[in-house]
Design a protein around this motif. Structure first.
Motif, mmCIF file in Angstrom:
data_model
loop_
_atom_site.group_PDB
_atom_site.id
_atom_site.type_symbol
_atom_site.label_atom_id
_atom_site.label_comp_id
_atom_site.label_asym_id
_atom_site.label_seq_id
_atom_site.Cartn_x
_atom_site.Cartn_y
_atom_site.Cartn_z
ATOM 1 N N THR A 5 -84.905 3.508 -63.910
ATOM 2 C CA THR A 5 -85.527 4.671 -64.018
ATOM 3 C C THR A 5 -86.334 4.968 -62.679
ATOM 4 N N ILE A 6 -87.427 4.243 -62.318
ATOM 5 C CA ILE A 6 -87.913 4.426 -61.079
ATOM 6 C C ILE A 6 -87.057 4.733 -59.920
ATOM 7 N N LYS A 7 -86.124 3.876 -59.947
ATOM 8 C CA LYS A 7 -84.864 3.958 -58.630
ATOM 9 C C LYS A 7 -84.258 5.150 -58.916
ATOM 10 N N LEU A 8 -83.914 5.641 -60.008
ATOM 11 C CA LEU A 8 -82.978 6.858 -60.220
ATOM 12 C C LEU A 8 -84.021 8.148 -59.844
ATOM 13 N N ILE A 9 -85.158 7.996 -60.213
ATOM 14 C CA ILE A 9 -86.013 9.179 -59.755
ATOM 15 C C ILE A 9 -86.201 9.106 -58.116
ATOM 16 N N MET A 10 -86.458 7.866 -57.576
ATOM 17 C CA MET A 10 -86.491 7.975 -56.043
ATOM 18 C C MET A 10 -85.465 8.247 -55.495
ATOM 19 N N ALA A 11 -84.215 7.994 -55.800
ATOM 20 C CA ALA A 11 -82.872 8.274 -55.228
ATOM 21 C C ALA A 11 -82.950 9.920 -54.874
ATOM 22 N N GLY A 12 -83.049 10.395 -56.149
ATOM 23 C CA GLY A 12 -83.112 11.825 -56.519
ATOM 24 C C GLY A 12 -83.946 12.511 -55.460
ATOM 25 N N ILE A 13 -85.379 12.043 -55.237
ATOM 26 C CA ILE A 13 -86.487 12.630 -54.317
ATOM 27 C C ILE A 13 -85.832 12.354 -53.136
ATOM 28 N N ALA A 14 -85.288 11.136 -52.726
ATOM 29 C CA ALA A 14 -85.145 11.072 -51.216
ATOM 30 C C ALA A 14 -83.703 11.880 -50.672
ATOM 31 N N LYS A 15 -82.970 12.380 -51.734
ATOM 32 C CA LYS A 15 -81.724 13.136 -51.461
ATOM 33 C C LYS A 15 -82.240 14.534 -51.454
ATOM 34 N N GLY A 16 -83.489 14.951 -51.791
ATOM 35 C CA GLY A 16 -83.879 16.363 -51.498
ATOM 36 C C GLY A 16 -84.504 16.746 -52.883
ATOM 37 N N ASP A 17 -84.047 16.177 -54.056
ATOM 38 C CA ASP A 17 -84.616 16.990 -55.306
ATOM 39 C C ASP A 17 -86.142 16.810 -55.275
ATOM 40 N N SER A 18 -86.676 17.879 -55.992
ATOM 41 C CA SER A 18 -87.877 18.204 -56.473
ATOM 42 C C SER A 18 -88.646 16.859 -57.446
ATOM 43 N N VAL A 19 -89.447 16.574 -57.608
ATOM 44 C CA VAL A 19 -89.828 15.535 -58.746
ATOM 45 C C VAL A 19 -89.440 16.188 -60.024
ATOM 46 N N SER A 20 -89.746 17.139 -60.337
ATOM 47 C CA SER A 20 -89.175 17.860 -61.544
ATOM 48 C C SER A 20 -87.678 17.521 -62.017
ATOM 49 N N LYS A 21 -86.944 17.982 -60.753
ATOM 50 C CA LYS A 21 -85.500 17.826 -61.028
ATOM 51 C C LYS A 21 -85.082 16.310 -61.085
ATOM 52 N N ALA A 22 -85.714 15.449 -60.188
ATOM 53 C CA ALA A 22 -85.383 13.890 -60.280
ATOM 54 C C ALA A 22 -85.631 13.302 -61.724
ATOM 55 N N CYS A 23 -86.960 13.675 -62.271
ATOM 56 C CA CYS A 23 -87.386 13.337 -63.356
ATOM 57 C C CYS A 23 -86.324 13.918 -64.549
ATOM 58 N N ALA A 24 -86.110 14.874 -64.688
ATOM 59 C CA ALA A 24 -85.022 15.499 -65.424
ATOM 60 C C ALA A 24 -83.743 14.895 -65.745
ATOM 61 N N ALA A 25 -83.365 14.389 -64.212
ATOM 62 C CA ALA A 25 -82.033 13.806 -64.236
ATOM 63 C C ALA A 25 -81.971 12.430 -64.811
ATOM 64 N N ALA A 26 -83.357 11.754 -64.766
ATOM 65 C CA ALA A 26 -83.541 10.433 -65.281
ATOM 66 C C ALA A 26 -83.859 10.321 -66.541
ATOM 67 N N GLY A 27 -84.154 11.617 -67.325
ATOM 68 C CA GLY A 27 -84.706 11.754 -68.849
ATOM 69 C C GLY A 27 -86.141 11.273 -68.991
ATOM 70 N N VAL A 28 -87.094 11.813 -67.903
ATOM 71 C CA VAL A 28 -88.342 11.177 -67.918
ATOM 72 C C VAL A 28 -89.341 12.609 -67.560
#
Length: 62
Positions: A5-28
């Motif tokens: 889950t952490i890896k998924l969130i970090m990948a989203g952030i690295a590609k430009g997502d906000s923390v909110s969007k990355a967390c939502a995509a990971a279900g957190v």
């Protein structure tokens, strides 16, 4: 804190997502992510790297 889950969130952030969007995509929830961030220096280091990658991709000259 599941590492996948952490890896998924970090990948989203690295590609430009906000923390909110990355967390939502990971279900957190965002608050859960920030809790993990405050409890783990490893997560904090991963977050710093993800933010650095995001900044680099946005502002690096081609």
């Amino acid at each position: 804190m599941p590492q996948a889950t952490i890896k998924l969130i970090m990948a989203g952030i690295a590609k430009g997502d906000s923390v909110s969007k990355a967390c939502a995509a990971a279900g957190v929830g965002r608050s859960s992510f920030y809790e993990w961030l405050g409890q783990s220096s490893e997560v904090a280091n991963q977050y710093a790297s993800a933010v650095a990658a995001q900044v680099h991709s946005r502002y690096a000259k081609d």
